[in-house]
Structures are given as structure tokens and as C-alpha cells.
Design a protein around this motif. Structure first.
Motif, PDB file in Angstrom:
ATOM      1  N   ILE A 132      24.496 -46.080  47.372  1.00 24.08           N
ATOM      2  CA  ILE A 132      25.013 -44.905  46.672  1.00 24.08           C
ATOM      3  C   ILE A 132      25.761 -45.336  45.412  1.00 24.08           C
ATOM      4  CG2 ILE A 132      26.648 -42.989  46.820  1.00 24.08           C
ATOM      5  CD1 ILE A 132      25.977 -42.753  49.778  1.00 24.08           C
ATOM      6  N   THR A 133      26.539 -46.402  45.517  1.00 21.18           N
ATOM      7  CA  THR A 133      27.269 -46.934  44.357  1.00 21.18           C
ATOM      8  C   THR A 133      26.299 -47.411  43.289  1.00 21.18           C
ATOM      9  OG1 THR A 133      29.075 -47.653  45.808  1.00 21.18           O
ATOM     10  CG2 THR A 133      28.977 -48.626  43.607  1.00 21.18           C
ATOM     11  N   MET A 134      25.240 -48.091  43.727  1.00 22.42           N
ATOM     12  CA  MET A 134      24.229 -48.568  42.791  1.00 22.42           C
ATOM     13  C   MET A 134      23.531 -47.397  42.103  1.00 22.42           C
ATOM     14  SD  MET A 134      21.008 -51.123  43.575  1.00 22.42           S
ATOM     15  CE  MET A 134      22.066 -52.081  44.680  1.00 22.42           C
ATOM     16  N   VAL A 185      22.515 -43.798  37.380  1.00 21.66           N
ATOM     17  CA  VAL A 185      22.550 -42.471  36.750  1.00 21.66           C
ATOM     18  C   VAL A 185      23.494 -42.465  35.554  1.00 21.66           C
ATOM     19  CG1 VAL A 185      23.203 -40.061  37.078  1.00 21.66           C
ATOM     20  CG2 VAL A 185      21.912 -41.252  38.855  1.00 21.66           C
ATOM     21  N   ILE A 186      24.665 -43.044  35.720  1.00 20.85           N
ATOM     22  CA  ILE A 186      25.632 -43.087  34.619  1.00 20.85           C
ATOM     23  C   ILE A 186      25.107 -43.946  33.477  1.00 20.85           C
ATOM     24  CG2 ILE A 186      27.926 -43.922  33.944  1.00 20.85           C
ATOM     25  CD1 ILE A 186      28.852 -43.120  36.790  1.00 20.85           C
ATOM     26  N   GLY A 187      24.530 -45.102  33.821  1.00 20.31           N
ATOM     27  CA  GLY A 187      23.972 -45.981  32.792  1.00 20.31           C
ATOM     28  C   GLY A 187      22.859 -45.306  32.028  1.00 20.31           C
ATOM     29  N   ALA A 188      21.966 -44.619  32.737  1.00 21.35           N
ATOM     30  CA  ALA A 188      20.859 -43.916  32.084  1.00 21.35           C
ATOM     31  C   ALA A 188      21.379 -42.812  31.174  1.00 21.35           C
ATOM     32  CB  ALA A 188      19.918 -43.331  33.140  1.00 21.35           C
ATOM     33  N   GLY A 189      22.419 -42.104  31.635  1.00 19.45           N
ATOM     34  CA  GLY A 189      22.980 -41.026  30.833  1.00 19.45           C
ATOM     35  C   GLY A 189      23.565 -41.513  29.530  1.00 19.45           C
ATOM     36  N   LEU A 190      24.074 -42.744  29.513  1.00 19.02           N
ATOM     37  CA  LEU A 190      24.661 -43.305  28.300  1.00 19.02           C
ATOM     38  C   LEU A 190      23.623 -43.959  27.397  1.00 19.02           C
ATOM     39  CD1 LEU A 190      27.876 -44.965  29.825  1.00 19.02           C
ATOM     40  CD2 LEU A 190      27.749 -42.852  28.486  1.00 19.02           C
ATOM     41  N   ILE A 191      22.559 -44.494  27.984  1.00 17.91           N
ATOM     42  CA  ILE A 191      21.580 -45.269  27.224  1.00 17.91           C
ATOM     43  C   ILE A 191      20.459 -44.411  26.641  1.00 17.91           C
ATOM     44  CG2 ILE A 191      19.815 -47.088  27.419  1.00 17.91           C
ATOM     45  CD1 ILE A 191      21.618 -48.307  29.649  1.00 17.91           C
ATOM     46  N   ILE A 192      19.965 -43.435  27.409  1.00 10.95           N
ATOM     47  CA  ILE A 192      18.769 -42.699  27.022  1.00 10.95           C
ATOM     48  C   ILE A 192      18.933 -41.841  25.763  1.00 10.95           C
ATOM     49  CG2 ILE A 192      17.185 -40.865  27.754  1.00 10.95           C
ATOM     50  CD1 ILE A 192      17.247 -42.065  30.554  1.00 10.95           C
ATOM     51  N   ILE A 219      18.588 -55.290  26.384  1.00  9.74           N
ATOM     52  CA  ILE A 219      18.976 -55.395  27.793  1.00  9.74           C
ATOM     53  C   ILE A 219      20.022 -56.493  27.984  1.00  9.74           C
ATOM     54  CG2 ILE A 219      18.140 -56.008  30.106  1.00  9.74           C
ATOM     55  CD1 ILE A 219      15.410 -54.747  29.194  1.00  9.74           C
ATOM     56  N   ILE A 220      19.814 -57.641  27.325  1.00  8.86           N
ATOM     57  CA  ILE A 220      20.775 -58.748  27.435  1.00  8.86           C
ATOM     58  C   ILE A 220      22.132 -58.341  26.873  1.00  8.86           C
ATOM     59  CG2 ILE A 220      21.327 -61.071  26.596  1.00  8.86           C
ATOM     60  CD1 ILE A 220      18.315 -61.687  26.711  1.00  8.86           C
ATOM     61  N   CYS A 221      22.122 -57.650  25.723  1.00  9.33           N
ATOM     62  CA  CYS A 221      23.382 -57.182  25.137  1.00  9.33           C
ATOM     63  C   CYS A 221      24.088 -56.214  26.077  1.00  9.33           C
ATOM     64  CB  CYS A 221      23.122 -56.512  23.790  1.00  9.33           C
ATOM     65  SG  CYS A 221      22.688 -57.654  22.455  1.00  9.33           S
ATOM     66  N   ASP A 222      23.316 -55.307  26.688  1.00  9.02           N
ATOM     67  CA  ASP A 222      23.901 -54.370  27.656  1.00  9.02           C
ATOM     68  C   ASP A 222      24.496 -55.127  28.840  1.00  9.02           C
ATOM     69  OD1 ASP A 222      23.406 -52.115  26.221  1.00  9.02           O
ATOM     70  OD2 ASP A 222      21.735 -51.399  27.452  1.00  9.02           O
ATOM     71  N   PHE A 266      25.193 -53.500  38.754  1.00 10.31           N
ATOM     72  CA  PHE A 266      23.763 -53.719  38.923  1.00 10.31           C
ATOM     73  C   PHE A 266      22.981 -52.436  38.659  1.00 10.31           C
ATOM     74  CE2 PHE A 266      19.875 -53.876  41.497  1.00 10.31           C
ATOM     75  CZ  PHE A 266      19.303 -55.042  40.999  1.00 10.31           C
ATOM     76  N   GLY A 267      23.517 -51.300  39.096  1.00 12.81           N
ATOM     77  CA  GLY A 267      22.851 -50.021  38.854  1.00 12.81           C
ATOM     78  C   GLY A 267      22.761 -49.699  37.369  1.00 12.81           C
ATOM     79  N   THR A 268      23.844 -49.924  36.628  1.00  6.83           N
ATOM     80  CA  THR A 268      23.827 -49.650  35.185  1.00  6.83           C
ATOM     81  C   THR A 268      22.844 -50.579  34.466  1.00  6.83           C
ATOM     82  OG1 THR A 268      25.685 -51.151  34.738  1.00  6.83           O
ATOM     83  CG2 THR A 268      26.215 -48.854  35.204  1.00  6.83           C
ATOM     84  N   LEU A 269      22.810 -51.826  34.901  1.00  2.00           N
ATOM     85  CA  LEU A 269      21.897 -52.790  34.275  1.00  2.00           C
ATOM     86  C   LEU A 269      20.443 -52.449  34.591  1.00  2.00           C
ATOM     87  CD1 LEU A 269      23.837 -56.120  34.927  1.00  2.00           C
ATOM     88  CD2 LEU A 269      23.716 -54.794  32.815  1.00  2.00           C
ATOM     89  N   LEU A 270      20.200 -51.953  35.795  1.00  2.00           N
ATOM     90  CA  LEU A 270      18.840 -51.548  36.179  1.00  2.00           C
ATOM     91  C   LEU A 270      18.378 -50.376  35.312  1.00  2.00           C
ATOM     92  CD1 LEU A 270      16.527 -52.056  38.139  1.00  2.00           C
ATOM     93  CD2 LEU A 270      17.580 -50.421  39.715  1.00  2.00           C
ATOM     94  N   ALA A 271      19.308 -49.490  34.977  1.00  2.00           N
ATOM     95  CA  ALA A 271      18.985 -48.370  34.094  1.00  2.00           C
ATOM     96  C   ALA A 271      18.600 -48.872  32.705  1.00  2.00           C
ATOM     97  CB  ALA A 271      20.174 -47.412  33.992  1.00  2.00           C
ATOM     98  N   SER A 272      19.353 -49.841  32.199  1.00  2.00           N
ATOM     99  CA  SER A 272      19.061 -50.417  30.883  1.00  2.00           C
ATOM    100  C   SER A 272      17.699 -51.097  30.880  1.00  2.00           C
ATOM    101  CB  SER A 272      20.149 -51.426  30.507  1.00  2.00           C
ATOM    102  OG  SER A 272      19.840 -52.085  29.291  1.00  2.00           O
ATOM    103  N   LEU A 273      17.447 -51.915  31.896  1.00  2.00           N
ATOM    104  CA  LEU A 273      16.177 -52.637  31.984  1.00  2.00           C
ATOM    105  C   LEU A 273      14.999 -51.665  32.073  1.00  2.00           C
ATOM    106  CD1 LEU A 273      15.502 -55.796  34.062  1.00  2.00           C
ATOM    107  CD2 LEU A 273      13.962 -53.857  34.291  1.00  2.00           C
TER     108      LEU A 273
END
Length: 203
Positions: free
Chosen positions: A3-5, A10-17, A44-47, A150-157
Motif C-alpha cells: 500500500i505504501t509503495m 500514485v503520488i510520483g505519477a501525479g507529479l511527473i506526468i 529517471i536517474i535524476c529523479d 521505490f513506488g515514486t521511482l517506479l512511476a518515473s521509470l
């Protein structure tokens, strides 16, 4: 932990997309099939670096040194204004096939430099990744923060590779002269709009 991931994703995608200088540049490189995977990987590396700094306390350091933010803002305004002009020039001279072709080419070094510039010279990137991600991660227990990260990074990737590969796959249609001309104009407008928004933060 899942759930944390998921929250991190979701938060990472909302900021990146939401469309910005990074996305516009990766999209344009994907259409040209010009080191588009490299551009996405650099983003992705910068993120990864910036989000990790945020989760592990970098936000407080950034807030305590406003001169860093001010300097990055000035450099970002200058770069985005200049790079927007290049895309506008591509739009303007699109009827000149030879010149348009010449401007569409970019070496690996140019792609690396430009991707780093559109990423690191935009203060909004630090706000989204270091400050916001860092502050949001503070609500989780220490042992859960890695899963959130890890969840935010997965969104970036997922986003940047999907954007670059999707643009490359649609390249036969998106690279048509009239479509490319519109894209160049839109990218120029995005670059200039971000530059103006940054300039307004200085007043």
C-alpha cells in the motif's frame, strides 16, 4: 508495504506526468528516434537522486539555502528561453527541408547536456522531487520510506520509458512535416511558458 509503495507510485505519477520541459523534450527525442532511451534514462536517474535526497532529508537543506534556488531559477529562465527559441525556429523554417533536417539532428553529448539542463535547471523539479516527496515521506515510518521511495521511482521509470518508446512507435505519424511543425510550436510555447512562470516567482 504494498500500500505504501502504491501511494508512492500514485503520488510520483501525479507529479511527473503533467506536461513540462522534461516531458516535452523526451517526447521530441522519441519522435525523432534520436537517443530517446538515453534521454528517458537520464530523467529517471535524476529523479532517483533527487527523490532519494528528498526522502532522506534534502528538502530542509534546500530550503535553508535560498540562493541556490535563486541561481537555478535564473539559469533555468535563460536556458528555457533559448531552447524554446530553437524549437520555434524549427517551426518557422519547417518548409525549408534541409534546414529543418539539420536542426533535428543531435549528438549523444548534446542530448545528454540538454536532458540534464531541462531537468536540473527547472526549480519546479526540486520542489516536486526533493521538497514535496520529502515532506510527504515524513508521514511514513522510517522502515516504510524505502517502499514509498521505490513506488515514486517506479512511476518515473514507467512514465519516461513509456513516453519515449510510445513516441518512437508513433514516429511515422508524428514525424510528418505538418504534425512535427505543430509539435515544435507546442514545445516552444511550453518552454517559454515555464520560463515566464519562473520569472514571475522572482518578482
Amino acid at each position: 508495504m504494498l500500500i505504501t509503495m502504491f501511494k508512492g507510485f500514485v503520488i510520483g505519477a501525479g507529479l511527473i506526468i503533467p506536461i513540462g520541459a522534461q516531458n516535452a523534450y523526451v517526447l521530441s527525442q522519441g519522435i525523432k528516434r534520436n537517443y530517446h532511451i538515453l534521454a528517458a534514462t537520464i530523467c529517471i536517474i535524476c529523479d532517483f537522486i533527487l527523490m532519494s535526497l528528498g526522502v532522506f532529508g534534502g528538502g530542509a537543506l534546500l530550503n535553508s539555502h535560498p540562493v541556490i534556488s535563486y541561481t537555478v531559477t535564473i539559469l533555468g529562465i535563460a536556458f528555457l528561453t533559448f531552447y524554446g527559441a530553437l524549437f520555434f525556429k524549427s517551426f518557422y523554417v519547417a518548409n525549408n527541408d534541409e534546414m529543418a533536417k539539420e536542426m533535428s539532428l543531435a549528438t549523444k553529448k548534446t542530448v545528454i547536456f540538454t536532458t540534464l539542463a531541462v531537468t536540473l535547471l527547472n526549480p519546479h523539479v526540486y520542489l516536486d522531487t526533493v521538497v514535496l516527496i520529502g515532506s510527504i515521506s515524513g508521514q511514513f515510518a522510517v522502515e516504510e520510506r524505502l517502499f514509498f521511495l521505490f513506488g515514486t521511482l517506479l512511476a518515473s521509470l514507467s512514465w519516461f520509458y513509456a513516453l519515449s518508446l510510445g513516441a518512437a512507435k508513433m514516429s511515422p505519424w508524428l514525424s510528418k512535416p505538418h504534425v512535427q511543425r505543430i509539435i515544435n510550436l507546442v514545445v516552444a510555447m511550453i518552454m517559454w511558458a515555464i520560463a515566464i512562470s519562473l520569472a514571475m516567482t522572482l518578482s
